[in-house]
Motif scaffolding. Structure first.
Motif, PDB file in Angstrom:
ATOM      1  N   ASP A 197       0.856  -1.175   0.123  1.00 32.36           N
ATOM      2  CA  ASP A 197      -0.139  -0.051  -0.029  1.00 32.36           C
ATOM      3  C   ASP A 197       0.972   1.230  -0.018  1.00 32.36           C
ATOM      4  OD1 ASP A 197      -2.607  -1.108   0.123  1.00 32.36           O
ATOM      5  OD2 ASP A 197      -2.829  -1.267   2.008  1.00 32.36           O
ATOM      6  N   LEU A 198       1.887   1.352   0.981  1.00 31.62           N
ATOM      7  CA  LEU A 198       2.294   2.708   1.181  1.00 31.62           C
ATOM      8  C   LEU A 198       3.768   2.828   0.501  1.00 31.62           C
ATOM      9  CD1 LEU A 198       1.239   2.742   4.863  1.00 31.62           C
ATOM     10  CD2 LEU A 198       0.149   3.469   2.971  1.00 31.62           C
ATOM     11  N   ALA A 199       4.759   1.792   0.315  1.00 33.53           N
ATOM     12  CA  ALA A 199       6.015   2.196   0.175  1.00 33.53           C
ATOM     13  C   ALA A 199       6.317   2.860  -1.077  1.00 33.53           C
ATOM     14  CB  ALA A 199       6.686   0.764   0.306  1.00 33.53           C
ATOM     15  N   ASP A 200       5.665   2.224  -2.057  1.00 36.48           N
ATOM     16  CA  ASP A 200       5.894   2.833  -3.719  1.00 36.48           C
ATOM     17  C   ASP A 200       5.211   4.188  -3.662  1.00 36.48           C
ATOM     18  OD1 ASP A 200       7.295   0.736  -4.424  1.00 36.48           O
ATOM     19  OD2 ASP A 200       5.592  -0.360  -5.335  1.00 36.48           O
ATOM     20  N   LEU A 201       4.084   4.470  -3.001  1.00 32.16           N
ATOM     21  CA  LEU A 201       3.330   5.778  -3.156  1.00 32.16           C
ATOM     22  C   LEU A 201       4.297   6.841  -2.452  1.00 32.16           C
ATOM     23  CD1 LEU A 201      -0.315   4.679  -2.535  1.00 32.16           C
ATOM     24  CD2 LEU A 201       0.961   5.360  -4.640  1.00 32.16           C
ATOM     25  N   MET A 202       5.008   6.519  -1.294  1.00 34.70           N
ATOM     26  CA  MET A 202       5.776   7.312  -0.701  1.00 34.70           C
ATOM     27  C   MET A 202       7.241   7.649  -1.570  1.00 34.70           C
ATOM     28  SD  MET A 202       8.524   8.037   1.594  1.00 34.70           S
ATOM     29  CE  MET A 202       8.797   6.555   2.475  1.00 34.70           C
ATOM     30  N   LEU A 203       7.828   6.554  -1.989  1.00 34.52           N
ATOM     31  CA  LEU A 203       9.151   6.650  -2.374  1.00 34.52           C
ATOM     32  C   LEU A 203       9.247   7.222  -3.922  1.00 34.52           C
ATOM     33  CD1 LEU A 203      10.672   3.107  -0.946  1.00 34.52           C
ATOM     34  CD2 LEU A 203      11.107   5.621  -0.106  1.00 34.52           C
ATOM     35  N   GLY A 233      -0.621   7.333   5.521  1.00 36.36           N
ATOM     36  CA  GLY A 233      -0.975   6.864   6.847  1.00 36.36           C
ATOM     37  C   GLY A 233      -1.347   5.433   6.827  1.00 36.36           C
ATOM     38  N   ALA A 234      -0.660   4.742   7.791  1.00 36.31           N
ATOM     39  CA  ALA A 234      -0.763   3.280   8.149  1.00 36.31           C
ATOM     40  C   ALA A 234      -1.913   3.165   9.269  1.00 36.31           C
ATOM     41  CB  ALA A 234       0.527   2.719   8.440  1.00 36.31           C
ATOM     42  N   ILE A 235      -2.831   2.411   8.804  1.00 27.71           N
ATOM     43  CA  ILE A 235      -3.715   1.704   9.574  1.00 27.71           C
ATOM     44  C   ILE A 235      -3.329   0.482  10.360  1.00 27.71           C
ATOM     45  CG2 ILE A 235      -6.136   1.011   9.874  1.00 27.71           C
ATOM     46  CD1 ILE A 235      -5.734   4.070   9.099  1.00 27.71           C
ATOM     47  N   ILE A 236      -3.173   0.552  11.672  1.00 23.25           N
ATOM     48  CA  ILE A 236      -2.341  -0.435  12.489  1.00 23.25           C
ATOM     49  C   ILE A 236      -3.388  -1.046  13.562  1.00 23.25           C
ATOM     50  CG2 ILE A 236      -0.371  -1.673  13.567  1.00 23.25           C
ATOM     51  CD1 ILE A 236       0.374  -0.310  11.013  1.00 23.25           C
ATOM     52  N   PRO A 237      -4.235  -2.045  13.222  1.00 28.55           N
ATOM     53  CA  PRO A 237      -5.228  -2.355  14.268  1.00 28.55           C
ATOM     54  C   PRO A 237      -4.736  -2.879  15.638  1.00 28.55           C
ATOM     55  CG  PRO A 237      -5.778  -3.192  12.276  1.00 28.55           C
ATOM     56  CD  PRO A 237      -4.420  -2.769  12.138  1.00 28.55           C
ATOM     57  N   SER A 274       8.539  -1.609  13.283  1.00 24.55           N
ATOM     58  CA  SER A 274       8.459  -0.234  13.570  1.00 24.55           C
ATOM     59  C   SER A 274       9.323   0.751  12.828  1.00 24.55           C
ATOM     60  CB  SER A 274       8.824  -0.218  15.235  1.00 24.55           C
ATOM     61  OG  SER A 274       8.711   1.066  15.643  1.00 24.55           O
ATOM     62  N   ARG A 275      10.436   0.295  12.633  1.00 22.39           N
ATOM     63  CA  ARG A 275      11.446   1.009  11.643  1.00 22.39           C
ATOM     64  C   ARG A 275      10.926   1.122  10.227  1.00 22.39           C
ATOM     65  NH1 ARG A 275      15.348  -2.319  14.047  1.00 22.39           N
ATOM     66  NH2 ARG A 275      15.670  -3.441  12.007  1.00 22.39           N
ATOM     67  N   ARG A 276      10.207   0.159   9.867  1.00 24.97           N
ATOM     68  CA  ARG A 276       9.737   0.147   8.479  1.00 24.97           C
ATOM     69  C   ARG A 276       8.644   1.306   8.446  1.00 24.97           C
ATOM     70  NH1 ARG A 276      13.088  -0.147   4.665  1.00 24.97           N
ATOM     71  NH2 ARG A 276      14.233   0.803   6.544  1.00 24.97           N
ATOM     72  N   LEU A 277       7.638   1.089   9.542  1.00 23.45           N
ATOM     73  CA  LEU A 277       6.631   2.004   9.704  1.00 23.45           C
ATOM     74  C   LEU A 277       6.753   3.242   9.506  1.00 23.45           C
ATOM     75  CD1 LEU A 277       3.485   2.172  10.329  1.00 23.45           C
ATOM     76  CD2 LEU A 277       4.039   1.829  12.880  1.00 23.45           C
ATOM     77  N   VAL A 278       7.967   3.736  10.356  1.00 24.02           N
ATOM     78  CA  VAL A 278       8.414   5.222  10.467  1.00 24.02           C
ATOM     79  C   VAL A 278       9.047   5.583   9.131  1.00 24.02           C
ATOM     80  CG1 VAL A 278       9.925   6.734  11.606  1.00 24.02           C
ATOM     81  CG2 VAL A 278       8.765   5.040  12.999  1.00 24.02           C
TER      82      VAL A 278
END
Length: 242
Positions: free
Chosen positions: A85-91, A98-102, A181-185
């Motif tokens: 979801d997030l990596a390619d869009l950001m990089l 924004g990450a959803i972490i239940p 956690s490091r990947r999340l940040v």
């Protein structure tokens, strides 16, 4: 959506896309957008613009960017998977993410318990004492230091087991952040347990990044002040912590 929000739910969104087929939506430019009619049947007309109130199927990110002209930090994208979801869009595209972490909901509930707060506070106090008092090497001092080290290790295991007896927190392994956690940040500007968390903030609210002190820096702001970095409190002053 009609049952959750109401019959006019489409007006809440500028663009509605279903069955986008992620993650190929972000990488495969060959799939065009197709419009769905009111009965849900697929239309084969060429899409030249994305209209509000209409529903589109599949498509790809490259056509989406061309048709909407939504670029870079103007876009805040939410997803529940860091890589698909997030990596390619950001990089690659510079989107805000924004990450959803239940699992975050349970973690926050634990760190707000009295047991966790007391254990962590006393653990930090012991760490500060060990750092400052290890210069005393007489027999009595070494005995006290050994007792503190043993108690500190016990507290570390206790705080870890509060989250999971085998693995601890998904965000931290003792004092170090986990790989997750490091990947999340790295790949998200914000993270939360649910999108509904944003209901607590105005639409024009600005989230500022927190400054984390490096090893050679003194924490001069109160919300991140670590016991032992600036001064060693007296044991009598800390007795109430236990």
């Amino acid at each position: 959506m009609r049952h959750m929000v109401g019959p006019d739910w489409r007006q809440l969104f500028d663009v509605v896309i279903v069955q986008a087929d992620k993650p190929s939506f972000f990488t495969d430019p060959r799939k065009p957008f197709r419009k769905l009619d009111e009965k849900g049947s697929l239309q084969w007309d060429r899409i030249t613009r994305l209209e509000k109130g209409k529903i589109y199927r599949q498509g790809n990110l490259f056509d989406f960017l061309r048709l909407t002209e939504w670029r870079g930090p103007r876009v805040l994208y939410f997803g529940d998977h860091l890589y698909s979801d997030l990596a390619d869009l950001m990089l690659r595209h510079g989107w805000r993410t924004g990450a959803i972490i239940p699992e975050l909901e349970r973690e926050i509930r634990i760190i707000n318990t009295e047991q966790y707060m007391h254990s962590l506070t006393w653990q930090q106090a012991l760490t500060g004492l060990l750092e400052r008092m290890q210069t005393y090497q007489d027999a009595e001092s070494r005995q006290v230091l050994a007792a503190w080290m043993k108690e500190r290790q016990e507290l570390r295991c206790i705080t870890k087991a509060l989250f999971n007896a085998q693995f601890g927190s998904i965000f931290r392994t003792f004092h170090n952040p986990t790989y997750f956690s490091r990947r999340l940040v790295r790949f998200s500007d914000l993270y939360m347990a649910s999108l509904s968390c944003l209901l607590n903030y105005r639409v024009d609210f600005t989230f500022y990044p927190r400054r984390t002190p490096l090893q050679h820096e003194a924490p001069l702001w109160m919300d991140q002040l670590c016991t032992g970095c600036m001064k060693t409190p007296f044991l009598s002053d800390m007795a109430h912590i236990r």
